[in-house]
Design an enzyme around this catalytic site. Sequence first.
Site, PDB file in Angstrom:
ATOM      1  N   ASN A   8      38.004 -53.855 -19.188  1.00 18.40           N
ATOM      2  CA  ASN A   8      37.954 -53.013 -17.995  1.00 18.40           C
ATOM      3  C   ASN A   8      37.100 -51.803 -18.350  1.00 18.40           C
ATOM      4  O   ASN A   8      37.575 -50.872 -18.990  1.00 18.40           O
ATOM      5  CB  ASN A   8      39.359 -52.591 -17.564  1.00 18.40           C
ATOM      6  CG  ASN A   8      39.366 -51.806 -16.262  1.00 18.40           C
ATOM      7  OD1 ASN A   8      38.316 -51.441 -15.737  1.00 18.40           O
ATOM      8  ND2 ASN A   8      40.550 -51.527 -15.748  1.00 18.40           N
ATOM      9  N   ARG A  92      37.382 -57.056 -15.213  1.00 18.07           N
ATOM     10  CA  ARG A  92      37.647 -56.483 -13.898  1.00 18.07           C
ATOM     11  C   ARG A  92      36.313 -56.083 -13.287  1.00 18.07           C
ATOM     12  O   ARG A  92      35.528 -55.359 -13.888  1.00 18.07           O
ATOM     13  CB  ARG A  92      38.534 -55.251 -14.014  1.00 18.07           C
ATOM     14  CG  ARG A  92      38.805 -54.591 -12.661  1.00 18.07           C
ATOM     15  CD  ARG A  92      39.370 -53.197 -12.814  1.00 18.07           C
ATOM     16  NE  ARG A  92      39.617 -52.575 -11.521  1.00 18.07           N
ATOM     17  CZ  ARG A  92      39.659 -51.263 -11.334  1.00 18.07           C
ATOM     18  NH1 ARG A  92      39.468 -50.441 -12.344  1.00 18.07           N
ATOM     19  NH2 ARG A  92      39.886 -50.776 -10.139  1.00 18.07           N
ATOM     20  N   HIS A 180      41.872 -52.554  -5.254  1.00 17.88           N
ATOM     21  CA  HIS A 180      43.091 -52.632  -6.081  1.00 17.88           C
ATOM     22  C   HIS A 180      43.786 -53.980  -5.929  1.00 17.88           C
ATOM     23  O   HIS A 180      44.992 -54.105  -6.131  1.00 17.88           O
ATOM     24  CB  HIS A 180      44.074 -51.497  -5.736  1.00 17.88           C
ATOM     25  CG  HIS A 180      43.536 -50.134  -6.018  1.00 17.88           C
ATOM     26  ND1 HIS A 180      43.548 -49.121  -5.087  1.00 17.88           N
ATOM     27  CD2 HIS A 180      42.955 -49.613  -7.129  1.00 17.88           C
ATOM     28  CE1 HIS A 180      42.999 -48.031  -5.611  1.00 17.88           C
ATOM     29  NE2 HIS A 180      42.631 -48.308  -6.852  1.00 17.88           N
ATOM     30  N   ARG A 240      38.118 -38.515  -4.839  1.00 16.95           N
ATOM     31  CA  ARG A 240      37.567 -39.104  -3.614  1.00 16.95           C
ATOM     32  C   ARG A 240      38.407 -38.666  -2.410  1.00 16.95           C
ATOM     33  O   ARG A 240      39.623 -38.554  -2.515  1.00 16.95           O
ATOM     34  CB  ARG A 240      37.560 -40.625  -3.730  1.00 16.95           C
ATOM     35  CG  ARG A 240      36.509 -41.154  -4.687  1.00 16.95           C
ATOM     36  CD  ARG A 240      36.703 -42.627  -4.987  1.00 16.95           C
ATOM     37  NE  ARG A 240      37.568 -42.852  -6.136  1.00 16.95           N
ATOM     38  CZ  ARG A 240      38.070 -44.035  -6.484  1.00 16.95           C
ATOM     39  NH1 ARG A 240      37.828 -45.103  -5.751  1.00 16.95           N
ATOM     40  NH2 ARG A 240      38.836 -44.142  -7.550  1.00 16.95           N
ATOM     41  N   GLU A 378      47.348 -55.222 -14.225  1.00 17.41           N
ATOM     42  CA  GLU A 378      46.091 -55.840 -13.820  1.00 17.41           C
ATOM     43  C   GLU A 378      45.479 -56.663 -14.947  1.00 17.41           C
ATOM     44  O   GLU A 378      44.870 -57.709 -14.714  1.00 17.41           O
ATOM     45  CB  GLU A 378      45.110 -54.754 -13.369  1.00 17.41           C
ATOM     46  CG  GLU A 378      45.553 -54.032 -12.111  1.00 17.41           C
ATOM     47  CD  GLU A 378      44.905 -52.661 -11.948  1.00 17.41           C
ATOM     48  OE1 GLU A 378      44.183 -52.483 -10.950  1.00 17.41           O
ATOM     49  OE2 GLU A 378      45.114 -51.798 -12.813  1.00 17.41           O
TER      50      GLU A 378
END
Length: 404
Positions: A8, A92, A180, A240, A378
Amino acid sequence: MDTILVVNAGSSSVKFQIFSVEGEGILRRQIKGQIDGIASRPRLRASGANGETLAERAYPIEAVANVPAAMEIAGSWLRDELRIHPIAVGHRVVHGGPDFDRPVSIDHGVVARLERFVNLAPLHQPHNLAPIRSILAGFPSLPQVACFDTAFHRTHSAVADHYAIPHRLHAEGVRRYGFHGLSYEYVAKALPRVAPDIANRRVIVAHLGSGASMCALNEGRSVESTMGFTALDGLPMGTRPGQLDPGVVLYLISEKGMSASNVQDFLYRDCGLKGLSGVSNDMRELEASDDAKAKLAIDYFVYRICLNAGMLAAALQGLDAFVFTAGIGENSATIRARVVEQLGWLGVSLDHAGNSRNSRLISRSESRIPVYVVPTDEELMIAQHTLSLLMKQPSGNSRQERAS
């Protein structure tokens, strides 16, 4: 021992994990590590299956100037010192665009297609692709698999998928993707074990971290998400803004004279909790601060979570459970308590003692809507997808060249 490497990669760090493959497709985490501080204060940190320290090393800036250099150091450490030679690498990749609705084996053609989405995820996509290119160049026979954060949401209906814009733009890929997805997929698969009574019912999952979003699940499938075309939409995040009137972007361009690239950098790096508070993008620092703007940022974060909960409940036509996950969702009892308090109108009642202990179930027995905390994974999801895809491929050279 056969192993799978999960990568990742971000702009200043490369996180990696090693999973052993143990019969019947069982995966066990063996190593968890990362190289962070790329191009600033590089260091390698890694721990074993029981949390024991395996590596803690600093490097000069010039030795780790970019992601490929970090991959080379991590790979050399795994190969030369631990004698680990993975049979495959899972990555990912944040944006799969309209082309990819499931994990895919990587080749140069796939990389070229994924490069088209760099501008849709500028904080993530270029860095996700960097280690893929590095491994393709150095170990072309080593199988690699791309796992997408957008793929889980491709089950959305046409109504949820579209914007109210001309169809030609939708055909080009301007649509609501959601992100996500690897986290939501893991939670959806974990719920039958964690909470079988609600696993196939109407569930809202709140993935709250530096990146934040929410997802409406029905029968374990995504039906709606707070994020859309890019990872800027929906909830406020560390840097963000979340939901924003497009007129604000027009104002920044026409009245402030900002270029498109300036606006992009501003929206991805200078807004959200960081911009609103003027203090930090880290929720832990905001919770510890006495600054009034830090308090406002927290209030805004909680308020937007609860507004979006109402939207997602409407999409589901009701609600049977609420789940917190990711860094803030799993660790901030304060944020969880405030969200549950504002959702009291749904019949949610918090077990304060359970919440303080980070229990799996944090609602009271009389709560009409049960509330859970489910840690996400994940990386395990990526490893499972990688192994599954590897097992479907014909045997050949997949194990002839092992590296990292």
